[in-house]
Design an enzyme around this catalytic site. Structure first.
Site, PDB file in Angstrom:
ATOM      1  N   GLU A 228      40.946 -11.828   9.916  1.00 59.12           N
ATOM      2  CA  GLU A 228      41.678 -12.063  11.158  1.00 59.12           C
ATOM      3  C   GLU A 228      40.691 -11.762  12.270  1.00 59.12           C
ATOM      4  OE1 GLU A 228      43.047 -11.229  14.479  1.00 59.12           O
ATOM      5  OE2 GLU A 228      44.094  -9.557  13.531  1.00 59.12           O
TER       6      GLU A 228
ATOM      7  N   CYS B  77      44.859  -7.888  19.036  1.00 55.98           N
ATOM      8  CA  CYS B  77      44.474  -9.244  18.658  1.00 55.98           C
ATOM      9  C   CYS B  77      45.465 -10.272  19.179  1.00 55.98           C
ATOM     10  CB  CYS B  77      44.321  -9.345  17.143  1.00 55.98           C
ATOM     11  SG  CYS B  77      45.656  -8.573  16.219  1.00 55.98           S
TER      12      CYS B  77
END
Length: 506
Positions: A263, A300
């Site tokens: 990720e 994120c």
């Protein structure tokens, strides 16, 4: 009781010292020395994980569920000490660490419940049809089986929920895969105390000693040795695009390539549609400013970009966001390096052609202040350098000519973790046009909300097309994350006594 790290690695159930060392760099409180791992220690940890897999991969779902719950219990036993060391190392506030600890124990227990229901096994049984013409059909049964040892890299921005006992570790252990963890150098003491909790749970539950290993420090050589070790079968990673892509390439270049579930980064664009902006531009702007600066923007899912049609409503939005951000005090970032990268990225974006700086507080050292820029849709489309994530509280308002340019920008987006629509009923037709585009761009779509805050549940998808993640069919949050560490195996005409227990019925 105050926790004082001992600075050792955990390998095959033993706390191991190493000759080389590094010193932690906490935001506050005392620094500590930690042993630095080596490729030789990586090999020992992987060998122990492989040996453990022959036992752990065959454990019952009930036993693994009990193990996951025991880890959660042991973390809670150490709650005060975990909060103390994690706040010192990360600079994150106590409430954030306590909430993250609850998320960590909650997802461990969620995976325990999930595997006991057996839905993750995707069991399929096609019974034999001996009288079928022109050919009989054999008995075929399929189930998901664990891959083997998994390497996990701790994340800088989540010292608990995406690190030692975080979602990657929890889902791998739930699947039946031993874990070799590379602790993040930003919070080695936190990694150590959580590893102590896992170690205690291993003893309580009688699990094989090599089912979990902690390796700290050692630089790029240790990361490379870990992802290229022939006994590692998959990798879980949360971090930068640059670092993740380097590890991804190493995994792909192995003689036997393995999946790398990284990720990596996202700007998480928000599309502000006309009717919603006419009705509540100020409210949307205030919510955006709060989301943008939450945790110093070190998420994120931080919504770094908004797209609105130029005009008075966009002007009201930009001014309200500017005023809200001007009230935000300097926040401590996770490391000096992250703070430096934020300032460099913000400066580069501010210098882009056509960029108008609306807010730019000056902060030094490990502190950060929000930066707000405004660009036209034409300038955004002409400068791909603006499209990259800047980790921290940088926001860009893109004002487009019309809905057609908004659609063009949506089509040009790289892969994202999230895309958001702020809309009212009058925006439905435009939103309907955007939806097929945004579905191809992101793993999670939101309406009238803000993407910071990722619910841990069955339906969550935390992943997206590259570069948001390296495998758009996977998620690192939610129970579907377990699928990353399983593979289907079919059994044809297999005697019942040799089948996995779950396939022996039906």
């Amino acid at each position: 009781m105050t926790f004082t790290p001992h600075g050792r690695h955990l390998i095959a159930g033993d706390w191991i010292t190493s000759d080389a060392s590094f010193r932690s760099d906490p935001s506050q409180g005392p620094a500590h020395d930690f042993g630095a791992a080596t490729p030789e220690l990586v090999d020992r940890a992987c060998q122990a994980a492989e040996e453990a897999f022959w036992t752990y991969g065959q454990t019952s779902r009930a036993d693994r569920a009990a193990f996951l719950r025991a880890i959660a219990d042991e973390i809670e036993v150490r709650a005060a000490s975990i909060t103390d060391i994690a706040t010192q190392e990360s600079g994150l506030p106590q409430a954030r660490i306590e909430g993250e600890r609850g998320r960590t124990t909650g997802q461990l227990r969620l995976f325990a419940d999930h595997i006991q229901k057996a839905d993750h096994l995707d069991i399929r049984i096609d019974p034999a049809l001996p009288d079928r013409q022109p050919l009989p059909r054999p008995d075929i049964r399929m189930i998901q089986r664990p891959l083997g040892p998994v390497a996990v890299f701790g994340a800088s921005n989540f010292p608990l929920a995406f690190s030692t006992a975080g979602g990657d570790t929890a889902s791998a252990l739930a699947a039946g895969c031993p874990v070799v963890l590379r602790g993040h150098q930003a919070h080695p003491g936190t990694a150590e105390i959580v590893t102590e909790a896992i170690h205690a749970a291993i003893g309580r539950c009688g699990m094989p000693a090599g089912v979990f290993a902690l390796l700290q420090g050692g630089g790029n050589a240790v990361g490379q040795a870990l992802v290229t070790h022939p006994l590692i079968r998959a990798v879980g990673f949360t971090g930068s695009l640059r670092g993740g892509r380097a590890l991804f390439d190493l995994c792909a270049a192995r003689p036997e390539p393995i999946p790398f579930f990284g990720e990596l980064g996202s700007i998480n664009p928000m599309f502000l549609l006309p009717a919603a902006m006419a009705a509540r531009a100020e409210g949307i702007a205030q919510g955006w400013a709060a989301s943008l600066t939450m945790g110093a923007g070190q998420f994120c899912t931080n919504p770094g970009v908004v797209i609105a049609i130029a005009g008075p409503d966009a002007d009201r939005f930009a001014e309200t966001a500017r005023a809200a951000l001007a009230q935000v005090a300097a926040q401590t970032m996770l490391t000096d390096g992250i703070a430096d990268a934020y300032r460099a990225g913000s400066a580069a974006a501010s210098a882009a052609p056509g960029a108008q700086t609306l807010a730019a507080g000056a902060a030094a050292g490990r502190a950060a202040l929000p930066v707000l820029l405004r660009v036209s849709g034409d300038d955004w489309q002409a400068d791909p350098a603006l499209h990259h994530e800047v980790f921290g509280p940088l926001g860009i308002v893109i004002t487009v000519r019309d809905a057609a340019q908004m659609m063009a920008i949506a089509r040009d987006l790289e892969g994202q973790l999230t895309c958001t629509l702020h809309m009212d009923a009058g925006d439905t037709d435009l939103a309907r046009q955007l939806m097929p585009v945004l579905e191809r761009k992101a793993g999670r779509l939101l309406a009238n909300g803000y993407p910071t805050g990722v619910e841990v549940c069955d339906a969550m998808v935390h992943g997206g097309p590259y570069p948001a993640s390296t495998n758009f069919g996977a998620t690192s949050v939610g129970t579907m994350a377990i699928r990353r560490f399983l593979r289907p195996v079919a059994y044809q005409n297999m005697p019942g006594a040799l089948l996995p227990a779950e396939l022996q019925k039906g």
